[in-house]
Design a protein around this motif. Structure first.
Motif, PDB file in Angstrom:
ATOM      1  N   HIS A 156       0.856  -1.280   0.109  1.00  0.00           N
ATOM      2  CA  HIS A 156      -0.092   0.115   0.113  1.00  0.00           C
ATOM      3  C   HIS A 156       0.939   1.295  -0.112  1.00  0.00           C
ATOM      4  N   GLY A 157       0.220   2.359  -0.276  1.00  0.00           N
ATOM      5  CA  GLY A 157       1.133   3.774  -0.179  1.00  0.00           C
ATOM      6  C   GLY A 157       1.920   4.046  -1.244  1.00  0.00           C
ATOM      7  N   SER A 171       1.244  -3.871   3.412  1.00  0.00           N
ATOM      8  CA  SER A 171      -0.074  -3.323   3.892  1.00  0.00           C
ATOM      9  C   SER A 171      -0.520  -3.861   5.338  1.00  0.00           C
ATOM     10  N   PHE A 173      -3.587  -3.608   6.226  1.00  0.00           N
ATOM     11  CA  PHE A 173      -4.960  -3.676   6.221  1.00  0.00           C
ATOM     12  C   PHE A 173      -5.771  -4.924   5.766  1.00  0.00           C
ATOM     13  N   ASN A 208       2.595  -2.653  11.542  1.00  0.00           N
ATOM     14  CA  ASN A 208       2.204  -1.420  12.167  1.00  0.00           C
ATOM     15  C   ASN A 208       3.117  -0.216  11.167  1.00  0.00           C
ATOM     16  N   THR A 209       2.454  -0.391   9.843  1.00  0.00           N
ATOM     17  CA  THR A 209       3.296   0.212   8.887  1.00  0.00           C
ATOM     18  C   THR A 209       2.842   1.749   8.873  1.00  0.00           C
ATOM     19  N   THR A 210       1.697   2.062   9.612  1.00  0.00           N
ATOM     20  CA  THR A 210       1.226   3.514   9.906  1.00  0.00           C
ATOM     21  C   THR A 210       2.305   4.334  10.482  1.00  0.00           C
ATOM     22  N   GLN A 213       7.484   5.530   7.096  1.00  0.00           N
ATOM     23  CA  GLN A 213       7.335   6.175   5.625  1.00  0.00           C
ATOM     24  C   GLN A 213       8.580   5.731   4.775  1.00  0.00           C
ATOM     25  N   SER A 227       7.756   5.765  15.133  1.00  0.00           N
ATOM     26  CA  SER A 227       7.247   4.885  16.543  1.00  0.00           C
ATOM     27  C   SER A 227       7.414   5.564  17.867  1.00  0.00           C
ATOM     28  N   GLY A 267       2.134  10.026  15.011  1.00  0.00           N
ATOM     29  CA  GLY A 267       1.638   9.093  13.990  1.00  0.00           C
ATOM     30  C   GLY A 267       0.870  10.311  13.059  1.00  0.00           C
ATOM     31  N   HIS A 268       0.864  11.386  13.254  1.00  0.00           N
ATOM     32  CA  HIS A 268       0.370  12.376  12.228  1.00  0.00           C
ATOM     33  C   HIS A 268       1.364  13.464  11.787  1.00  0.00           C
ATOM     34  N   GLN A 270       4.100  13.739   8.788  1.00  0.00           N
ATOM     35  CA  GLN A 270       4.513  13.163   7.358  1.00  0.00           C
ATOM     36  C   GLN A 270       5.783  13.932   7.058  1.00  0.00           C
TER      37      GLN A 270
END
Length: 331
Positions: A156-157, A171, A173, A208-210, A213, A227, A267-268, A270
């Motif tokens: 994903h991404g 991913s 998800f 936990n790829t969120t 990046q 993390s 986590g927010h 970029q």
């Protein structure tokens, strides 16, 4: 030669792109971002405008070219060189899909052996890897070709291109992939058109790829580890023999993230990429504004607005390219 020199010597350009919204009908525009008295401002007049396209999402870049997916089904793909104000729609994809059945990802890469650009479209089936599909388009031709290769794990991404290889995160998800326990990164060799895995990253957890990046760091593959709540570590994948034999991760930066009011929710965050004179700074975006980290001084500066309307735009770090006619110069 030009692409190699830009990677090594030229600073990246920051671009402001309108955020993709479902009801957005405005033309796709690009604004260059400049620094004035240590504050960032986007140019009032866009450097490129494409009237016939809206709701476009950046899917990746390569040698100064951007690949976009347009509309919600991601079945219309376009290439752009925003610094030259050129835009080119690719042929219609061959494999139709729906968001209920597939996770769709795309990547743009360059095959140095044939001097051709290729767009790779991956459709990861939610039912399992046996029904996933992959198609490849060689830019300058009139069609797509489905290949037998499929990724070993769902991806994903945005893809990151480095040393002839496209890279995706696994991913988190898709729950039905019982064998999806890898902590590696899925890689696609653009020349050989084959998938493989990169070596495990020291702290990366694919479940936990969120909080991780992938980045383009001057042509190398980078990974931002988000993390921790106190810092961001940026790693670089070092390659010998162009990734065929030895690959190992090295931590390049440690950024202490302490905002004026206290901790930052990483986590927010970029991590946009390298920027500044000789790419000596790293740009980051949060819900509250922008951070700029100086690798030279180790300092971190923050501005709540920077004139970039952080909640409504995308900021992209891009290398320059001389390609003007995408129909004839990309193959």
């Amino acid at each position: 030669m030009h692409a190699s020199r830009c990677t090594a010597e030229e600073p990246n350009t920051l671009l402001k792109i309108p955020h993709c919204a479902a009801n957005n009908q405005k033309p796709l525009t690009f604004h260059a971002v400049r620094e004035h008295r240590r504050s960032l401002r986007a140019t009032e007049k866009p450097i490129a405008t494409f009237l016939n396209w809206s709701r476009c999402t950046p899917m990746g870049s390569c040698n100064g070219l951007l690949c976009f997916a347009c509309h919600k089904d991601k079945q219309c793909l376009v290439l752009s060189n925003p610094l030259r104000n050129v835009f080119f729609a690719l042929p219609k994809v061959m494999i139709k899909s729906s968001e209920e059945d597939y996770l769709v990802s795309c990547g743009l890469g360059f095959d140095a052996r044939t001097s051709s650009y290729k767009v790779v479209r991956i459709l990861c089936s939610l039912a399992g890897p046996d029904t996933s599909r992959v198609e490849v388009h060689r830019v300058g031709t009139s069609s797509w070709e489905e290949i037998a290769e499929v990724p070993p794990y769902p991806v994903h991404g945005k893809a990151v291109f480095a040393h002839g290889v496209l890279h995706w995160l696994v991913s988190p998800f898709v729950q039905d992939y019982s064998a999806c326990t890898t902590d590696s990164i899925v890689a696609f060799d653009v020349g050989e058109e084959r998938f493989r895995l990169t070596p495990p990253h020291p702290t990366y957890q694919s479940r936990n790829t969120t909080l991780f990046q992938l980045l383009d760091l001057k042509g190398d593959l980078g990974m931002a580890d988000l993390s921790s709540q106190e810092r961001i570590d940026v790693w670089v994948l070092m390659m010998e023999d162009f990734g065929k034999n030895l690959e190992y991760w090295v931590r390049e930066y440690r950024i202490e993230m302490q905002a004026p009011w206290g901790r930052v929710n990483n986590g927010h965050v970029q991590v946009i990429g390298l920027w500044g004179e000789m790419n000596g700074e790293i740009m980051m975006k949060t819900d509250e504004g922008f951070f700029i980290y100086s690798a030279k001084t180790g300092g971190l500066r923050y501005d709540q607005s920077l004139g970039l309307e952080s909640d409504s735009v995308l900021v992209y770090s891009l290398r320059g390219s001389l390609i003007h006619d995408l129909k004839t110069k990309c193959f």
